[in-house]
Scaffold this active site. Structure first.
Site, PDB file in Angstrom:
ATOM      1  N   TYR A 109       0.800  -1.223   0.000  1.00 21.19           N
ATOM      2  CA  TYR A 109       0.000   0.000   0.000  1.00 21.19           C
ATOM      3  C   TYR A 109       0.838   1.281   0.000  1.00 21.19           C
ATOM      4  CZ  TYR A 109      -4.466  -2.360   0.363  1.00 21.19           C
ATOM      5  OH  TYR A 109      -5.582  -3.108   0.086  1.00 21.19           O
ATOM      6  N   GLU A 194      -5.503 -27.196  11.317  1.00 21.53           N
ATOM      7  CA  GLU A 194      -5.578 -26.323  10.143  1.00 21.53           C
ATOM      8  C   GLU A 194      -6.369 -25.059  10.414  1.00 21.53           C
ATOM      9  OE1 GLU A 194      -7.830 -26.289   5.775  1.00 21.53           O
ATOM     10  OE2 GLU A 194      -7.513 -28.198   6.792  1.00 21.53           O
ATOM     11  N   ASP A 246      -8.416 -30.743   7.135  1.00 21.64           N
ATOM     12  CA  ASP A 246      -9.575 -31.249   6.409  1.00 21.64           C
ATOM     13  C   ASP A 246      -9.144 -32.346   5.448  1.00 21.64           C
ATOM     14  OD1 ASP A 246     -11.425 -29.550   7.578  1.00 21.64           O
ATOM     15  OD2 ASP A 246     -11.304 -28.043   5.992  1.00 21.64           O
TER      16      ASP A 246
END
Length: 366
Positions: A109, A194, A246
């Site tokens: 930025y 996770e 997962d």
């Protein structure tokens, strides 16, 4: 006649001073080329954490460069890349001089019209690290997103993290891992999860009270401080480390990032990978073993299938963890995936009270 010689061993220079000297030398050499009408040639070593030619004698695990990339102002795409790199280098120089820190996003930025995209800043930072032969944190570019709880106490600079007093309370993973010291722990193992949602589930269930452990999450793909801190803990505490992700291509990719490193950060893999980490779950066979309902099994998307097919040839899957490759291939064969939370269909606290403890006790990890 020999007189007595007194040897004065100079104190090692701070890393910031060494880097500032390297930056000055690099920019002077660049300026000298331009002043003399020469087009600068910048050679950047290329690294990789894996290849997809497992039958060849690859050297991906050696941490050695696998070639060089040549940047020149004569190519338009290279000219812009060099311009971005010099802008970022100027910011890094200022950070080092003022002993300040910044995130990659903050740097983007500062000049969004020049950088165009965050990925350009990311590439510039990686190029600078390779050229200066340092790690990203040495540039004072760091930002942490991970969380930790459990039976551990440590300090980062003057800040003390007393997780032991409240083992189920989340604390941020320290950003300045090089300043971490006085690590004390009575944990039996480290559990890496996770997702933050699973981390919070374990916290709500007072998991660390019942199980003397340390729980860490990178909130998805782990950032550099989380990976560095996990490696520091495993090296210092000599505890077994388990990973819970997962049962899908992205969870598997996160698992391999912890153990083998990422391609983007391949130049620094030796400081980031945790080869001791073991896959606790969720694995494809868990859906049958723990009776996950069919409505919780989601079909693989075309993108999921492409990702699995792209990961299967990775050299380390065949060379170091062929059993992981078999499980990944099983995901593709079954054509379904499921989230860790799907195991909570039996009871809200099933993960904390049954799944994780029973797997660790029975050594059902790969």
């Amino acid at each position: 006649m020999e007189g007595k010689r007194m040897r004065f061993q100079s104190e090692p220079q701070p890393q910031s001073v060494i880097l500032l000297t390297k930056i000055k030398e690099f920019t002077r050499a660049l300026l000298a080329d331009l002043t003399n009408g020469r087009s600068p040639l910048i050679l950047i070593d290329r690294f990789r954490s894996y290849c997809t030619r497992p039958n060849s004698n690859c050297f991906c695990a050696s941490d050695l460069p696998c070639g060089k990339e040549v940047l020149t102002l004569r190519r338009k795409s290279h000219a812009h890349r060099l311009a971005v790199m010099l802008r970022v280098l100027l910011i890094v120089q200022k950070l080092l001089q003022e002993n300040k820190h910044s995130s990659k996003r903050d740097i983007y930025y500062t000049h969004p019209s020049i950088f165009l995209d965050q990925s350009m800043v990311d590439q510039a930072i990686n190029d600078i690290c390779i050229l200066m032969q340092c790690s990203r944190h040495n540039l004072n570019v760091s930002a942490g997103n991970g969380l930790i709880m459990g039976w551990i106490r440590f300090s980062e600079g003057e800040r003390i993290f007393d997780c032991i007093s409240y083992p189920n309370t989340a604390h941020p993973v320290p950003v300045h891992v090089e300043e971490v010291q006085d690590i004390i722990s009575v944990a039996h193992y480290i559990l890496v999860v996770e997702k933050e949602s699973v981390f919070q589930r374990l916290a709500n269930d007072q998991f660390c009270n019942a199980n003397h452990c340390i729980v860490i999450t990178g909130r998805g793909y782990p950032d550099i401080p989380t990976r560095r801190f996990l490696r520091l803990l495993v090296e210092n505490l000599r505890l077994p480390a388990y990973c819970l992700v997962d049962c899908d291509p992205y969870g598997f990719d996160i698992l391999t990032t912890y153990r083998f490193g990422s391609m983007q950060m391949a130049y620094d893999t030796k400081h980031l990978r945790v080869p001791e980490i073991q896959w606790l779950g969720a694995i494809p066979s868990d859906s049958e073993r723990y009776f996950v309902p069919k409505q919780c099994l989601l079909p693989l998307t075309a993108e999921d299938k492409r990702k699995v097919e792209a990961m299967l040839p990775r050299c380390y899957l065949q060379r170091e963890v062929p059993e992981w490759r078999l499980e990944l291939n099983l995901i593709l064969q079954k054509g379904v995936k499921f989230e860790i939370e799907a195991l909570s269909v039996h009871a809200l606290s099933f993960l904390s009270e049954s799944y994780i403890p029973s797997k660790i006790e029975a050594k059902l990890k790969i």
